[in-house]
Every structure is written in C-alpha cells, then in structure tokens.
Scaffold this motif. Structure first.
Motif, PDB file in Angstrom:
ATOM      1  N   GLN A  42     -15.762 -47.969 -57.427  1.00 18.83           N
ATOM      2  CA  GLN A  42     -14.497 -47.198 -58.196  1.00 18.83           C
ATOM      3  C   GLN A  42     -13.361 -47.966 -58.537  1.00 18.83           C
ATOM      4  N   ARG A  43     -12.768 -47.438 -59.646  1.00 22.99           N
ATOM      5  CA  ARG A  43     -11.207 -47.930 -59.842  1.00 22.99           C
ATOM      6  C   ARG A  43     -10.319 -47.069 -59.693  1.00 22.99           C
ATOM      7  N   MET A  44      -9.230 -47.919 -59.077  1.00 19.58           N
ATOM      8  CA  MET A  44      -8.078 -47.041 -58.589  1.00 19.58           C
ATOM      9  C   MET A  44      -6.901 -46.847 -59.281  1.00 19.58           C
ATOM     10  N   GLN A  45      -6.692 -45.745 -60.065  1.00 12.67           N
ATOM     11  CA  GLN A  45      -5.468 -45.979 -61.043  1.00 12.67           C
ATOM     12  C   GLN A  45      -4.753 -44.840 -61.058  1.00 12.67           C
ATOM     13  N   ALA A  46      -4.597 -44.112 -59.953  1.00 10.68           N
ATOM     14  CA  ALA A  46      -3.901 -42.826 -59.840  1.00 10.68           C
ATOM     15  C   ALA A  46      -3.393 -42.475 -58.270  1.00 10.68           C
ATOM     16  N   ALA A  47      -2.284 -41.960 -58.093  1.00  9.31           N
ATOM     17  CA  ALA A  47      -1.761 -41.660 -56.844  1.00  9.31           C
ATOM     18  C   ALA A  47      -2.951 -40.694 -56.033  1.00  9.31           C
ATOM     19  N   HIS A  48      -3.597 -39.888 -56.748  1.00 11.99           N
ATOM     20  CA  HIS A  48      -4.503 -39.025 -56.284  1.00 11.99           C
ATOM     21  C   HIS A  48      -5.570 -39.925 -55.545  1.00 11.99           C
ATOM     22  N   HIS A  49      -6.126 -41.007 -56.233  1.00  5.94           N
ATOM     23  CA  HIS A  49      -7.009 -41.794 -55.605  1.00  5.94           C
ATOM     24  C   HIS A  49      -6.598 -42.470 -54.287  1.00  5.94           C
ATOM     25  N   TRP A  50      -5.165 -42.671 -54.063  1.00  6.27           N
ATOM     26  CA  TRP A  50      -4.738 -43.119 -52.811  1.00  6.27           C
ATOM     27  C   TRP A  50      -4.856 -41.953 -51.866  1.00  6.27           C
ATOM     28  N   ASP A  51      -4.799 -40.700 -52.293  1.00  7.67           N
ATOM     29  CA  ASP A  51      -5.069 -39.470 -51.313  1.00  7.67           C
ATOM     30  C   ASP A  51      -6.454 -39.343 -50.994  1.00  7.67           C
ATOM     31  N   VAL A  52      -7.344 -39.763 -52.130  1.00  4.02           N
ATOM     32  CA  VAL A  52      -8.735 -39.637 -51.710  1.00  4.02           C
ATOM     33  C   VAL A  52      -9.044 -40.706 -50.442  1.00  4.02           C
ATOM     34  N   LEU A  53      -8.312 -42.034 -50.535  1.00  2.97           N
ATOM     35  CA  LEU A  53      -8.705 -42.775 -49.740  1.00  2.97           C
ATOM     36  C   LEU A  53      -8.092 -42.747 -48.213  1.00  2.97           C
ATOM     37  N   ASP A  59     -10.856 -38.956 -42.049  1.00  2.00           N
ATOM     38  CA  ASP A  59     -12.083 -38.466 -41.442  1.00  2.00           C
ATOM     39  C   ASP A  59     -12.872 -39.506 -40.601  1.00  2.00           C
ATOM     40  N   GLY A  60     -12.755 -40.769 -41.033  1.00  2.00           N
ATOM     41  CA  GLY A  60     -13.195 -41.874 -40.077  1.00  2.00           C
ATOM     42  C   GLY A  60     -12.692 -41.926 -38.885  1.00  2.00           C
ATOM     43  N   HIS A  95       1.179 -44.580 -46.704  1.00  2.00           N
ATOM     44  CA  HIS A  95       1.737 -44.109 -45.195  1.00  2.00           C
ATOM     45  C   HIS A  95       1.836 -42.699 -45.238  1.00  2.00           C
ATOM     46  N   ASP A  96       2.540 -42.241 -45.976  1.00  2.00           N
ATOM     47  CA  ASP A  96       2.591 -40.478 -46.094  1.00  2.00           C
ATOM     48  C   ASP A  96       1.360 -39.693 -46.246  1.00  2.00           C
ATOM     49  N   LEU A  97       0.395 -40.203 -47.156  1.00  2.00           N
ATOM     50  CA  LEU A  97      -0.483 -39.699 -47.559  1.00  2.00           C
ATOM     51  C   LEU A  97      -1.552 -39.679 -46.086  1.00  2.00           C
ATOM     52  N   LEU A  98      -1.674 -40.488 -45.477  1.00  2.00           N
ATOM     53  CA  LEU A  98      -2.427 -40.664 -44.349  1.00  2.00           C
ATOM     54  C   LEU A  98      -1.967 -40.059 -43.179  1.00  2.00           C
ATOM     55  N   THR A  99      -0.541 -39.846 -43.290  1.00  2.00           N
ATOM     56  CA  THR A  99      -0.020 -38.959 -42.030  1.00  2.00           C
ATOM     57  C   THR A  99      -0.329 -37.680 -42.356  1.00  2.00           C
ATOM     58  N   SER A 100      -0.175 -37.128 -43.639  1.00  2.00           N
ATOM     59  CA  SER A 100      -0.410 -35.889 -43.996  1.00  2.00           C
ATOM     60  C   SER A 100      -2.133 -35.321 -43.748  1.00  2.00           C
ATOM     61  N   GLN A 101      -2.832 -36.252 -44.101  1.00  2.00           N
ATOM     62  CA  GLN A 101      -4.348 -36.016 -43.998  1.00  2.00           C
ATOM     63  C   GLN A 101      -4.732 -35.887 -42.172  1.00  2.00           C
TER      64      GLN A 101
END
Length: 238
Positions: A42-53, A59-60, A95-101
C-alpha cells in the motif's frame, strides 16, 4: 538426405543439448537473477492512512497477552533518542492517533511512565531506491490495454460515431482507477514496539510506499536543502 547425414545431424543435436544442460546445471559466472512472486504494497499518502495503521497496531497490541493488561506509556516524539528517526508530522500525529485507538479499545494508557508501565515507542526508517530496475505493471494491465485497443478499433472502422467507443472504456476506468498507483522510489518502514526495561514485549513492522515530496512527514532531517547562494559584499571604500 542420406541416412548417414541424418544420423550425423541427430548426433550433433544430442551432444549440443547434453552440453547445454551440463553448462546450465553446473556452471555460472554469478547467481542467476530471478523475481519474487506477485505481491502488493500500500501507498501511504493521507493522515487517514496513519489512523488505519494506528488501528492495526492497537488491535495487535491488545491481542498480545504479554501487554494486554499492562499500563502503557506512549513515549512522545521529543523524547526519542537521537538514533531514532522521528520529528515530523507523522511522529506527532501517529502518537495521538495510537493513543486514541488504544483508549477507545479499553487499554490502560498513562500520561507519565511508572514502575508498572511499559513504554510504547515507534521508529520510522525512510528507504530511497536510487537505481531500481524495471517493475512490471499491475496484473491485467497489458490485457486491458490490448482489449481497449481492439474495442476502439472496431467502431473507428465501422461506426458513424466512433467517439461512443470511449464510453465503455471510461466506465471501466472509473470502476478500477481507485486501485491504481505508481510504485515510486521511496518507502518507509514503521516499527512499533513495547518495551519494559531491556525486554521487548511487542514488535510490529509495516512497510509502505510514500511520495518523495512527503519525506518531511517522516524524516525531516533527511529532506534535501537548497544550495546556499554565495553572497559578495559590495562597498565604495578602498
């Protein structure tokens, strides 16, 4: 052709085949280059893709029995050692996205490290390929191209309105173009780890294509800087 001449040709052919087989099986000046089985990345080119990661890592982490019920301290970007590549928008945003998830999934996330907490850290490695060889296009590209040429040829030869032939091709492009992207020469390796003192309790690495112009998101210290223009002082005194 005489029988003797025919037998002579057969013998020469048999010897040639035998020798070529021996050469192929037993000798080579260097290892023979081969390709890998077809895979996708996959190609990462949006902040949404950071949230997907971040969702994937949360989950992991919570599936891992060694860290599922631990207090987790997510180390901020500015506390990373100098040998780790962070400091861009990705470091702060992830950092913030992983905290939220993690919090949304019920994890115990702390704002400061403690004797009972494990530390979540992540590192980004930018890989730039300077001399890549030919990379095959996506599966079906040549077939689709050949089919499109064949479909377009018929109306141009037989229809009074050849432009109508472009409509089926346009519909097909609208349906499939969302999955098309170029390979590019830049990739990132994002590694997320959870450590407790010197023990690594969890480690996960993911690889993505990125746009070279987005390198500042992941490794701002590796962004090429424009050359410094020399200046000359001008004065009217001797």
């Amino acid at each position: 052709m005489s029988a003797l001449r025919w037998l002579r040709l057969v013998a020469i052919g048999a010897v040639a085949v035998t020798l070529s087989g021996c050469f192929y099986a037993n000798t080579s000046q260097a290892p023979i280059a081969t390709t890998y089985p077809y895979t996708e990345q996959q190609r990462m080119q949006a902040a949404h893709h950071w949230d997907v990661l971040a969702q994937h890592e949360a989950d992991g982490i919570l599936r891992n029995s060694r860290v599922r019920f631990r207090d987790l301290y997510i180390r901020p970007d500015d506390q990373a050692p100098l040998n780790e590549n962070l400091g861009g928008e990705f470091g702060r945003g992830f950092h913030d996205l992983l905290t939220s998830q993690l919090v949304a999934r019920g994890a115990n996330v702390t704002t400061a490290p403690s004797a009972q907490s494990a530390t979540v850290r992540f590192n980004v490695e930018v890989v730039h390929h300077r001399d890549r060889d030919y990379i095959r296009p996506p599966r079906g590209a040549f077939t689709a191209l050949a089919g499109g040429v064949a479909v377009a040829t018929h109306p141009f030869n037989h229809w009074s309105e050849p432009a109508l032939a472009l409509i089926p091709a346009a519909i097909a492009a609208d349906i499939t173009s969302g999955s098309w992207t170029h390979t590019g020469d830049e990739e990132i390796i994002v590694t997320t780890q959870i450590v407790d003192d010197e023990r690594i309790l969890y480690s996960s690495s993911n690889i993505y294509y990125t746009n070279q112009g987005d390198r500042r998101h992941y490794a701002p210290h590796r962004v090429p800087q424009p050359p410094v223009t020399p200046t000359v002082s001008v004065t009217d005194t001797w």
